[in-house]
Structure formats: structure tokens, C-alpha cells
Design an enzyme around this catalytic site. Structure first.
Site, PDB file in Angstrom:
ATOM      1  N   ARG A  67      -1.390 -12.113  -3.796  1.00 44.11           N
ATOM      2  CA  ARG A  67      -0.071 -12.634  -4.200  1.00 44.11           C
ATOM      3  C   ARG A  67       1.014 -11.587  -3.933  1.00 44.11           C
ATOM      4  O   ARG A  67       2.069 -11.890  -3.390  1.00 44.11           O
ATOM      5  CB  ARG A  67      -0.104 -13.004  -5.690  1.00 44.11           C
ATOM      6  CG  ARG A  67       1.105 -13.770  -6.143  1.00 44.11           C
ATOM      7  CD  ARG A  67       0.967 -14.283  -7.562  1.00 44.11           C
ATOM      8  NE  ARG A  67      -0.152 -15.182  -7.763  1.00 44.11           N
ATOM      9  CZ  ARG A  67      -0.206 -16.456  -7.360  1.00 44.11           C
ATOM     10  NH1 ARG A  67       0.813 -16.981  -6.708  1.00 44.11           N
ATOM     11  NH2 ARG A  67      -1.255 -17.206  -7.590  1.00 44.11           N
ATOM     12  N   ILE A  94       3.345 -19.437  -7.503  1.00 37.86           N
ATOM     13  CA  ILE A  94       3.663 -18.613  -8.673  1.00 37.86           C
ATOM     14  C   ILE A  94       4.047 -17.250  -8.133  1.00 37.86           C
ATOM     15  O   ILE A  94       3.353 -16.715  -7.271  1.00 37.86           O
ATOM     16  CB  ILE A  94       2.424 -18.458  -9.589  1.00 37.86           C
ATOM     17  CG1 ILE A  94       1.842 -19.827  -9.946  1.00 37.86           C
ATOM     18  CG2 ILE A  94       2.742 -17.592 -10.788  1.00 37.86           C
ATOM     19  CD1 ILE A  94       2.297 -20.410 -11.230  1.00 37.86           C
ATOM     20  N   HIS A 111      13.611 -27.419 -11.307  1.00 37.81           N
ATOM     21  CA  HIS A 111      12.363 -27.952 -11.851  1.00 37.81           C
ATOM     22  C   HIS A 111      12.590 -29.406 -12.245  1.00 37.81           C
ATOM     23  O   HIS A 111      13.598 -29.716 -12.896  1.00 37.81           O
ATOM     24  CB  HIS A 111      11.940 -27.119 -13.070  1.00 37.81           C
ATOM     25  CG  HIS A 111      10.642 -27.566 -13.661  1.00 37.81           C
ATOM     26  ND1 HIS A 111       9.431 -27.281 -13.076  1.00 37.81           N
ATOM     27  CD2 HIS A 111      10.371 -28.307 -14.759  1.00 37.81           C
ATOM     28  CE1 HIS A 111       8.465 -27.823 -13.808  1.00 37.81           C
ATOM     29  NE2 HIS A 111       9.003 -28.454 -14.835  1.00 37.81           N
TER      30      HIS A 111
END
Ligand code: GRF
Length: 321
Positions: A67, A94, A111
Site C-alpha cells: 500500500r 484505502i 462519499h
């Protein structure tokens, strides 16, 4: 316009919000421009549109990368494009804490729910299952904690009988396409929004001991001390006489300091009408690079110069050491 914000948009898929942001940026007076569209999927349909619009694109699949390594590569592309804000638009990743922290206050997300309701995925399914009357969308600042940063703007969208997650998602997207460009524009131009500047200033001025706000000749003023004995230590001045800038007026130590400041840093300091004659200085607030720590320091200094002795005695004693 020279002071347009430079935004990089990160996507994973269709990119309809990205498109809405791009076309809004082409309207006159847009306070931002889109300098990069980047994706974690080279096949994201949004990338092709961005390229066709002449916008720089970047794609890097996350498969096989940690990540942190993937985030670092995306961030490097953003920095190479000289972007000052990152706008997430359907970026299904994420983020690592470090990436989010480095862009704190400069990274936005949309969102598809009325946050704090329904963080994470499956928002429309959950809203329908709960029997909610409305779904919606939220634009928020990105923090390391998922979908939890400060809310900047929201829009509610009715759930109609027979809605499926898909039909609802399509309706919410129409609303998102209105909301997001507006919220991004407001956010990147808040540094020149008098209402936002006054709110920032007020929070800081009223955090000092025994202060209150009192209007003076149409401007917000801040006083220290009780009742009639109170004294002004700061004024918020929205485009005062002869100036086209939004400013904070505070006390200097006197004319020598005032003149030194206005001569050395004429873009930051000016001698205000009336108040300048008694050693007050105007500090220009509507600057994109304004340092609020400086403003705090000036407020404290000015407060201290007029605050009653019983409030400053301890500070004076501390200074003596
Ligand atoms: C939007 O619903 C957005 O709220 C969510 O992901 C979706 C992206 O859609 N974060 P699109 O790629 O902009 O069409």
C-alpha cells in the site's frame, strides 16, 4: 486567473465525478484547474476521457505493490504535476496513514451517503434496507480514518418506492455531479472568502482570555477586559477604505515598527486609514499562503498590549526570566 488551485483527481472507474469536476473547471471564474487524472487501474474509463480532454494522466495498478509503495508512486505523480490539492473521485483504495497525513487539509473525497451514516461500501443497499426516506452524498476532508474527516458539503436525495441500489446510485450521482465541483471550488477559494476568514479569526481572537466581540463602525471588533473598561485589540476589516484586501487590524509598538513593516513587506502589511495614525497595522488576510500561526502571534501581542494588568502580570513575570 493566476491564482487557480491545481487539483489532481484520483479515480478507479467510470470517472463521472471527475468529468463533472473537469467541465466545471472550464467555466469562467473557476477557482481550480485539473492538472492530473490518475488511476490505480489503467483500464479505468475515466482515464480515456481525461486524455481526450488534454489532461495529463497517470495509471499504476496496485497489484503486487505494498500500500505504501503504491501510494508513494501516486503521490510522486501528483507532485510531478505540481498539484496543490488531491480530489478523490471514486478512488477505491484505502490510503496509507502517511499519505493521508501528508495531504491533511488538501485532500477531499466524495462519499455516497449522508455521513456519518453508512461509512464504507454498500451505502445504497444499506440505506434502502434501513427504510430511510433519503440517501445522499457528502464531500469531506480525508483523514487516516475512513470517511471520517470534516464534512464540507452534503446533499440529500430521496429514495423512491421500488428503488434498487442501482437506480438510487444513478440518482445520487446526478446530485454528486452538482455538489462536488461546487464544494471543491468553495474549498480551494476559502482563503479569499470573507465569511470563512472572519470565522477563522473569531475562533482565534475569542480563544484569548476575557475577550468578546463587538461591532465597530460596521466591522467585527474584538475586545479584552470587562464592560466599558474593555479595549479593542483587533478588528476584521473587509475591504476597508482605499484597500481591496481583507485585513486584520492590530496594534504595533508604534510608528517606527508600522513603517518598517509596511516598507519591508508591502504585500502583507499596510497602514490602515484612521487606525494607522495611532500605530495600528493592517495585515492582509486574503493570501493563499497566509500563515495562521503569524495571525495568532499578532493577536496575542495586540491583546497583551491592551489587556488589564491582572491578566498580563503572570506573562510579564515569565518574560523576565
Ligand atoms: C461515486 O458514487 C462516489 O460517491 C463514490 O464512488 C462513485 C464514483 O463514481 N466515492 P464515478 O466514477 O465518479 O462515476
Amino acid at each position: 486567473m493566476t491564482d487557480r488551485a491545481r487539483i489532481a483527481i484520483l479515480i478507479s472507474g467510470a470517472g463521472t465525478n471527475m468529468a463533472a469536476l473537469v467541465y466545471a473547471s472550464r467555466m469562467p471564474e473557476s477557482p481550480y484547474e485539473v492538472v492530473l487524472v490518475a488511476a490505480n487501474d489503467p483500464a479505468a474509463p475515466g482515464l480515456a476521457l481525461a486524455a481526450a480532454e488534454g489532461i495529463a494522466t497517470f495509471a499504476l495498478p496496485h497489484k503486487g505493490l505494498t500500500r505504501e509503495a503504491h501510494d508513494a508512486a501516486m503521490e510522486a505523480a501528483v507532485l510531478a504535476a505540481d498539484a496543490d490539492h488531491i480530489v478523490l473521485a471514486g478512488y477505491m483504495r484505502i490510503l496509507s496513514d502517511g499519505f493521508a497525513a501528508r495531504w491533511a487539509g488538501r485532500m477531499l473525497n466524495i462519499h455516497p451517503s449522508l455521513l456519518p451514516l453508512y461509512k464504507g461500501t454498500g451505502t445504497h443497499t444499506r440505506a434502502i434496507a434501513a427504510g430511510d426516506s433519503h440517501a445522499g452524498a457528502t464531500v469531506h476532508l480525508v483523514t487516516p480514518e475512513l470517511d471520517s474527516g470534516e464534512v464540507l458539503a452534503q446533499i440529500a436525495v430521496p429514495i423512491t418506492p421500488g428503488d434498487t441500489p442501482e437506480s438510487l446510485a444513478a440518482r445520487v450521482k446526478l446530485a454528486e455531479h452538482q455538489l462536488y465541483p461546487r464544494a471543491v471550488a468553495d474549498y480551494v477559494s476559502r482563503w479569499r472568502n470573507p465569511a470563512w476568514l472572519l470565522t477563522q479569526l473569531r475562533t482565534r481572537a475569542l480563544a484569548l482570555p476575557e475577550t468578546c466581540e463587538q461591532e465597530s463602525f460596521g466591522s467585527a471588533g474584538f475586545r479584552v477586559g470587562e464592560g466599558k473598561a474593555g479595549k479593542y485589540f483587533a478588528y476584521f476589516s473587509d475591504r476597508p477604505h482605499g484597500h481591496d484586501r481583507i485585513a486584520l487590524l492590530v496594534k504595533t509598538s508604534g510608528m517606527d515598527e508600522l513603517h518598517a513593516l509596511t516598507e519591508d513587506q508591502p504585500d502583507t502589511y499596510f497602514k490602515p486609514a484612521f487606525y494607522g495614525a495611532s500605530g495600528w497595522v493592517g495585515i492582509v488576510l486574503d493570501r493563499p499562503d497566509l500563515d495562521w500561526a503569524d495571525v495568532d502571534a499578532w493577536l496575542q501581542r495586540s491583546w497583551r498590549s491592551v489587556a488589564p494588568r491582572r491578566l498580563t502580570r503572570l506573562m510579564d513575570a515569565a518574560d523576565a526570566f
